[in-house]
Enzyme design. Sequence first.
Site, PDB file in Angstrom:
ATOM      1  N   ASP A 249     -23.714  -8.262   9.522  1.00 56.18           N
ATOM      2  CA  ASP A 249     -22.622  -9.234   9.599  1.00 56.18           C
ATOM      3  C   ASP A 249     -22.364  -9.596  11.062  1.00 56.18           C
ATOM      4  O   ASP A 249     -22.259  -8.721  11.925  1.00 56.18           O
ATOM      5  CB  ASP A 249     -21.360  -8.620   8.965  1.00 56.18           C
ATOM      6  CG  ASP A 249     -20.213  -9.598   8.890  1.00 56.18           C
ATOM      7  OD1 ASP A 249     -19.845 -10.003   7.769  1.00 56.18           O
ATOM      8  OD2 ASP A 249     -19.661  -9.963   9.959  1.00 56.18           O
TER       9      ASP A 249
ATOM     10  N   ASN B 134     -16.883 -19.884  15.877  1.00 61.27           N
ATOM     11  CA  ASN B 134     -16.693 -21.227  15.319  1.00 61.27           C
ATOM     12  C   ASN B 134     -15.509 -21.936  15.954  1.00 61.27           C
ATOM     13  O   ASN B 134     -15.575 -23.115  16.289  1.00 61.27           O
ATOM     14  CB  ASN B 134     -16.457 -21.148  13.802  1.00 61.27           C
ATOM     15  CG  ASN B 134     -17.738 -21.008  13.018  1.00 61.27           C
ATOM     16  OD1 ASN B 134     -18.737 -21.664  13.328  1.00 61.27           O
ATOM     17  ND2 ASN B 134     -17.724 -20.168  12.003  1.00 61.27           N
TER      18      ASN B 134
ATOM     19  N   HIS C 191     -18.097 -25.631  14.618  1.00 60.88           N
ATOM     20  CA  HIS C 191     -18.860 -25.228  13.441  1.00 60.88           C
ATOM     21  C   HIS C 191     -20.351 -25.539  13.542  1.00 60.88           C
ATOM     22  O   HIS C 191     -21.193 -24.700  13.158  1.00 60.88           O
ATOM     23  CB  HIS C 191     -18.238 -25.862  12.189  1.00 60.88           C
ATOM     24  CG  HIS C 191     -18.430 -25.055  10.957  1.00 60.88           C
ATOM     25  ND1 HIS C 191     -19.504 -25.236  10.124  1.00 60.88           N
ATOM     26  CD2 HIS C 191     -17.695 -24.047  10.425  1.00 60.88           C
ATOM     27  CE1 HIS C 191     -19.422 -24.377   9.125  1.00 60.88           C
ATOM     28  NE2 HIS C 191     -18.339 -23.651   9.273  1.00 60.88           N
TER      29      HIS C 191
ATOM     30  N   ASP D 283     -23.369 -22.916  13.108  1.00 63.46           N
ATOM     31  CA  ASP D 283     -24.552 -23.050  12.226  1.00 63.46           C
ATOM     32  C   ASP D 283     -25.840 -22.765  12.995  1.00 63.46           C
ATOM     33  O   ASP D 283     -26.735 -22.079  12.501  1.00 63.46           O
ATOM     34  CB  ASP D 283     -24.635 -24.469  11.641  1.00 63.46           C
ATOM     35  CG  ASP D 283     -23.645 -24.689  10.511  1.00 63.46           C
ATOM     36  OD1 ASP D 283     -22.974 -23.711  10.121  1.00 63.46           O
ATOM     37  OD2 ASP D 283     -23.541 -25.832  10.027  1.00 63.46           O
TER      38      ASP D 283
ATOM     39  N   GLU E 278     -21.797 -15.496   6.726  1.00 62.90           N
ATOM     40  CA  GLU E 278     -22.549 -15.061   7.915  1.00 62.90           C
ATOM     41  C   GLU E 278     -23.031 -13.625   7.732  1.00 62.90           C
ATOM     42  O   GLU E 278     -23.117 -12.870   8.672  1.00 62.90           O
ATOM     43  CB  GLU E 278     -21.713 -15.211   9.185  1.00 62.90           C
ATOM     44  CG  GLU E 278     -20.237 -14.973   9.018  1.00 62.90           C
ATOM     45  CD  GLU E 278     -19.840 -13.502   9.056  1.00 62.90           C
ATOM     46  OE1 GLU E 278     -19.659 -12.935   7.963  1.00 62.90           O
ATOM     47  OE2 GLU E 278     -19.689 -12.945  10.149  1.00 62.90           O
TER      48      GLU E 278
HETATM   49  P1  GH3 Z   1     -15.954  -9.591  12.056  1.00 63.17           P
HETATM   50  O1  GH3 Z   1     -16.412  -9.139  13.389  1.00 63.17           O
HETATM   51  O2  GH3 Z   1     -14.923  -8.698  11.462  1.00 63.17           O
HETATM   52  O3  GH3 Z   1     -17.077  -9.808  11.124  1.00 63.17           O
HETATM   53  O4  GH3 Z   1     -15.217 -10.981  12.303  1.00 63.17           O
HETATM   54  P2  GH3 Z   1     -15.653 -12.369  11.720  1.00 63.17           P
HETATM   55  O5  GH3 Z   1     -14.775 -13.395  12.351  1.00 63.17           O
HETATM   56  O6  GH3 Z   1     -17.096 -12.577  11.871  1.00 63.17           O
HETATM   57  O7  GH3 Z   1     -15.412 -12.118  10.188  1.00 63.17           O
HETATM   58  P3  GH3 Z   1     -14.847 -12.946   8.992  1.00 63.17           P
HETATM   59  O8  GH3 Z   1     -15.541 -12.480   7.757  1.00 63.17           O
HETATM   60  O9  GH3 Z   1     -13.363 -12.905   9.010  1.00 63.17           O
HETATM   61  O10 GH3 Z   1     -15.298 -14.446   9.263  1.00 63.17           O
HETATM   62  C1  GH3 Z   1     -16.557 -14.900   8.999  1.00 63.17           C
HETATM   63  C2  GH3 Z   1     -16.639 -16.269   9.565  1.00 63.17           C
HETATM   64  O11 GH3 Z   1     -17.954 -16.779   9.385  1.00 63.17           O
HETATM   65  C3  GH3 Z   1     -15.719 -17.232   8.894  1.00 63.17           C
HETATM   66  C4  GH3 Z   1     -16.556 -18.430   8.581  1.00 63.17           C
HETATM   67  O12 GH3 Z   1     -16.015 -19.594   9.102  1.00 63.17           O
HETATM   68  C5  GH3 Z   1     -17.859 -18.161   9.280  1.00 63.17           C
HETATM   69  N1  GH3 Z   1     -18.981 -18.650   8.508  1.00 63.17           N
HETATM   70  C6  GH3 Z   1     -19.405 -18.247   7.306  1.00 63.17           C
HETATM   71  N2  GH3 Z   1     -20.453 -19.000   6.904  1.00 63.17           N
HETATM   72  C7  GH3 Z   1     -20.704 -19.879   7.883  1.00 63.17           C
HETATM   73  C8  GH3 Z   1     -21.658 -20.932   8.063  1.00 63.17           C
HETATM   74  O13 GH3 Z   1     -22.508 -21.192   7.213  1.00 63.17           O
HETATM   75  N3  GH3 Z   1     -21.616 -21.638   9.214  1.00 63.17           N
HETATM   76  C9  GH3 Z   1     -20.681 -21.386  10.182  1.00 63.17           C
HETATM   77  N4  GH3 Z   1     -20.714 -22.105  11.283  1.00 63.17           N
HETATM   78  N5  GH3 Z   1     -19.753 -20.410  10.027  1.00 63.17           N
HETATM   79  C10 GH3 Z   1     -19.774 -19.665   8.908  1.00 63.17           C
HETATM   80 MG    MG Z   2     -18.395 -11.355  10.736  1.00 59.73          MG
HETATM   81 MG    MG Z   3     -18.327 -11.531   7.108  1.00 68.59          MG
END
Ligand code: GH3
Ligand code: MG
Ligand code: MG
Length: 300
Positions: free
Chosen positions: A174, A182, A187, A191, A218
């Site tokens: 992760d 982001n 965003h 990506d 992610e």
């Molecule tokens: P942590 O260190 O605890 O993992 O913090 P985090 O901010 O990474 O964790 P969290 O699960 O709260 O957030 C995941 C973020 O990933 C939120 C979402 O906007 C972003 N994300 C998920 N899928 C995608 C994607 O396909 N593209 C982009 N740009 N961002 C994504």
């Molecule tokens: Mg994360």
């Molecule tokens: Mg996550």
Amino acid sequence: MNHVEPQKVLIADDDPINRQVLAELLKPEYTVLLAKNGEQALERAARHAPDLILLDVMMPDLDGYEVLRRLRADPQLEQISVIFISGLARPEDEAIGLKLGASDYITKPFNATVVMARVALHLQLVRQRRILERLAHVDGLTELANRRRFDEMYAQEWQRAQRNGWPLSLALLDIDAFKQYNDYYGHPAGDRALRAIARTTAAGLRRPADLAARYGGEELVLLMPDTDGVQARHLVDDVCAAIAALEMPHAASQVSPVLTVSVGGATLGGYGPESAAELFEAADEHLYRAKQDGRNRVVW
Ligand code: GH3
Ligand code: MG
Ligand code: MG
Ligand code: MG
């Protein structure tokens, strides 16, 4: 994708004249492979993975029906399209061939134009099936296997590991502080970073059976069949190092000035999890712990 490889057609017929006539017909448009009996047909099919087989029914030893049965019984070969091309012209013969799973049935003496038209039709269907398979199993953003594909492979590899007493390792990865990434870079930049991490992760796999998939958002997952905890841990450490070496700046992170990942891993070994779900939960708990302990680390 302007350049398209010619599709491969295997002609299996014990009659040299038939082989030659069909080969001359198909050569201008397709890559042609030849087999003069059933055994050879199976061997060439396994070696060259043709898109289509033009299969004679009456051949000494292994006849065409038997060849098709064996193709369908082999997971590597079961998808290959087959057109029977046979002197057996009764409707019952045709029905048998189609019931066995042939795509089509052409009677001899054949008409060249009709053979070409049917071959083109079935090769078109093969192309379309491949496109659908891709859409069903590949994640569009990262080009990794998608969740559906992972679920299928995980179930399959879990069974195989149980059956053979092999280890099986799983790692959930992760991205750290990706929400901030982001928010800070936008965003689209997120990506791109996700794609780069996916590419780097996939490049770290070592064996053909290893699988990297996008589990969701992610979060990526690595499935490593017949891999014990020590081997898997090495692989994952290398992947994490390769990701850090990308040096993708993350100015908004409390964790590190560059993008990093946290990983939770678990291994099915001589003892331990009783089900695929339990192994997955163990990896997930370890990921949670890696986050709690400060991120940018692996917990196994
Ligand atoms: P942590 O260190 O605890 O993992 O913090 P985090 O901010 O990474 O964790 P969290 O699960 O709260 O957030 C995941 C973020 O990933 C939120 C979402 O906007 C972003 N994300 C998920 N899928 C995608 C994607 O396909 N593209 C982009 N740009 N961002 C994504
Ligand atoms: Mg994360
Ligand atoms: Mg996550
Ligand atoms: Mg024959």
